[in-house]
Design an enzyme around this catalytic site. Structure first.
Site, short mmCIF file in Angstrom:
data_model
loop_
_atom_site.label_atom_id
_atom_site.label_comp_id
_atom_site.label_asym_id
_atom_site.label_seq_id
_atom_site.Cartn_x
_atom_site.Cartn_y
_atom_site.Cartn_z
N SER A 1 13.88 13.81 -6.73
CA SER A 1 13.39 12.70 -7.54
C SER A 1 11.93 12.89 -7.94
O SER A 1 11.41 12.12 -8.74
CB SER A 1 13.52 11.39 -6.76
OG SER A 1 12.74 11.44 -5.57
N HIS B 1 20.03 13.97 -10.79
CA HIS B 1 19.35 12.96 -9.99
C HIS B 1 20.14 11.65 -9.95
O HIS B 1 20.21 10.92 -10.93
CB HIS B 1 17.94 12.70 -10.55
CG HIS B 1 17.17 11.69 -9.77
ND1 HIS B 1 16.32 10.78 -10.35
CD2 HIS B 1 17.16 11.42 -8.43
CE1 HIS B 1 15.80 10.01 -9.42
NE2 HIS B 1 16.30 10.38 -8.25
N GLU C 1 20.36 11.06 -13.88
CA GLU C 1 19.46 11.78 -14.78
C GLU C 1 19.81 13.27 -14.73
O GLU C 1 19.80 13.88 -13.66
CB GLU C 1 18.00 11.57 -14.36
CG GLU C 1 17.50 10.15 -14.55
CD GLU C 1 16.08 9.95 -14.07
OE1 GLU C 1 15.33 9.22 -14.74
OE2 GLU C 1 15.72 10.51 -13.01
N ASN D 1 11.36 6.99 -12.58
CA ASN D 1 10.21 6.92 -11.67
C ASN D 1 8.88 7.01 -12.40
O ASN D 1 7.84 6.66 -11.83
CB ASN D 1 10.30 8.00 -10.60
CG ASN D 1 11.24 7.61 -9.48
OD1 ASN D 1 11.38 6.43 -9.17
ND2 ASN D 1 11.90 8.57 -8.87
#
Length: 509
Positions: A123, A144, A156, A194
């Protein structure tokens, strides 16, 4: 479509919560799965945990007992890394340590076939860096998942510099075949979610540090006016401050100290104290057995207005005028610049400037700003702030007007951007910057933020609905007020406003 067929073996390395969840997803999709963990007994415990979860699904009637047995039969513990030979896809879900991951992938090259795709669930680490030094770096890509993997829809698909298009397409199509919503992103710090989510936490923390309101009130405003499922403080408590702070530091460091990602001293102190949130029993909130969560601060009841004058078009806040009429309050429309006038107060939508500065620039001395809402008609709460020059009664009058149409009112300090507008502006700006830097498409960014962190609307689509020009003005006002490059507007946002284009192209929704 290039998805893996169901007879292709999928191997998962790492049997913790994430690795076990990914193994469950692959097994439920019909693949034979090999689950490996270097720690003795960890893979067996991971498999047992998966089966226990499946048993609960059977008990609730959400899974057929026969399907449970079939999934269990496909899920096999691998005793050694060598047992993963024959896998068409290997997904690594181990500790976030670059050296450890590189060693695992280097070992895999001597075990699996040359066509095997090697995926990392990282991540925060660079997919490019993980693949560096391998004989076949093109087959390495990011896959991900979000925790818990069997529940969260988003995946992802992350491309490193060397990642082959064919491998990326196979991962994308396989994720779709597994019932996931896949988005494509390049290997940049934080990928999509993120990275773009950083302002949600950062602006909440800054508002708290400036004394705009307490944590419970800010959380309530973003839930009940902004439509977010959780406010930033309860969400950080859920994630864990050690994890959330580490991700912020990682993104900040990776972007060479860009002030947009500056970490919070407040959160640093929480980590230092061991107040990590729910898992430690205390964070912004106390999770002790007898502890009660603090209630948001509500404005005391104000007077119901005798009459209202609405000047000009209120834009997205027009539902307030309709609600006032439905409440039986006499209302008159006049030309103007989008203001609500009542005895004792002039209400105006926030634009990024403080009420105090707007009065200094010539607006009515009894000015009270009201914050943005996702939907003014259904919002349960509205935040307001008065100019320092305004009489104390202005807040009571403004609160009474909003309370008369069923809204709870939160009084916040007169800070630039208020709460919801400030948060949206920063999220949309970060999304626009990610588009500019070709991290992902605008459509994938909005999709990722709604599916990955349950935002009520994609930040780019929401900014389009409010008007990208309004978002730009808010950012410029905040940057001017703070003198902080944290609030600099993305060139992508500026270009879209100048050209009259949407941030999210119309054909993508």
């Amino acid at each position: 479509m290039t998805a893996l067929s169901k007879d292709n073996i999928v191997a998962v390395i790492g049997a913790g919560a994430m690795g076990a969840g990914i193994a469950q997803v692959a097994a439920q999709a019909g693949h034979p799965v090999r689950l490996f963990d270097a720690k003795e007994g960890a893979a067996e415990r991971g498999r047992a945990g998966i089966l226990a979860g499946l048993d609960r699904l059977v008990e609730r009637g959400r899974l057929d007992a026969g399907a449970r047995e079939a999934i269990a039969g496909r899920l096999v513990v691998a005793e050694a890394l060598d047992d993963l030979q024959g896998a068409s896809l290997v997904i690594e879900a181990i500790i976030e340590n670059l050296d450890v991951k590189r060693k695992v992938f280097a070992a895999l090259e001597g075990i699996v076939g040359s066509e095997t795709i090697l995926a990392t669930n990282t991540s925060s680490l660079s997919v490019t860096a993980i693949a560096t030094g391998l004989d076949h770096p093109g087959r390495v890509a990011g896959l991900h998942f979000f925790n818990p993997a069997p529940v969260m829809k988003l995946v992802e698909i992350v491309s490193g510099l060397a990642s082959d298009r064919g491998a990326l397409d196979t991962l994308f199509d396989t994720a779709l075949a597994w019932g996931k919503a896949a988005v494509r992103t390049t290997s940049t710090p934080g990928f999509i979610v993120n990275r773009v989510a950083r302002p949600f936490y950062a602006e909440g923390l800054r508002l708290l540090e400036e004394g705009a309101a307490d944590a419970a009130t800010i959380d309530a405003i973003l839930r009940e006016a902004g439509g977010f499922r959780m406010g930033p403080f309860e969400l950080m408590d859920l994630i864990g401050h050690d994890v959330n702070y580490a991700v912020t530091r990682s993104v900040f460091d990776a972007y060479f100290g860009d002030p947009r990602f500056r970490p919070s001293l407040t959160q640093q102190e929480l980590v230092a104290a061991g107040w990590l949130g729910r898992k430690s029993g205390r964070g912004f909130y106390d999770y002790g057995t007898d502890a009660e969560k603090p209630a948001p601060a509500d404005a005391p009841p104000g007077p119901r207005p005798d009459r209202v004058v609405v000047e000009g078009d209120l834009g997205p806040a027009e539902p307030l005028a309709a609600a006032l009429q439905s409440a039986g309050i006499p209302l008159r429309r006049e030309p103007g610049e989008g203001r609500i006038r009542i005895d004792g107060a002039t209400l105006a939508p926030g634009d990024g400037r403080t009420a105090t500065s707007r009065v200094a620039e010539g607006e009515a001395v009894d000015l009270v700003l009201f914050d943005l809402a996702l939907d003014y008609a259904s919002a349960a709460r509205i935040a307001v702030a008065k100019a320092d020059q305004a009489p104390a009664g202005a807040l009571s009058a403004a609160a009474g007007l909003l309370q008369s149409i069923g809204k709870a009112v939160s009084v916040v300090d007169d800070v630039p951007g208020l709460v919801v507008l400030r948060t949206l502006a920063m999220l949309a700006n970060e999304g626009a910057e990610a588009v500019l830097q070709r991290v992902a498409s605008a459509a994938d960014i909005d999709r990722a933020m709604t599916l990955g962190v349950n935002y009520p609307r994609g930040p780019l689509a929401w900014a389009d609905a409010e008007g990208a020009a309004r978002i730009l003005r808010a950012l410029e006002a905040m940057q001017a007020a703070y003198g902080d490059d944290r609030y600099r507007a993305s060139q992508q946002l500026r270009r879209c406003v100048a050209a009259g284009r949407r941030l999210l192209p119309a054909e993508t929704g």
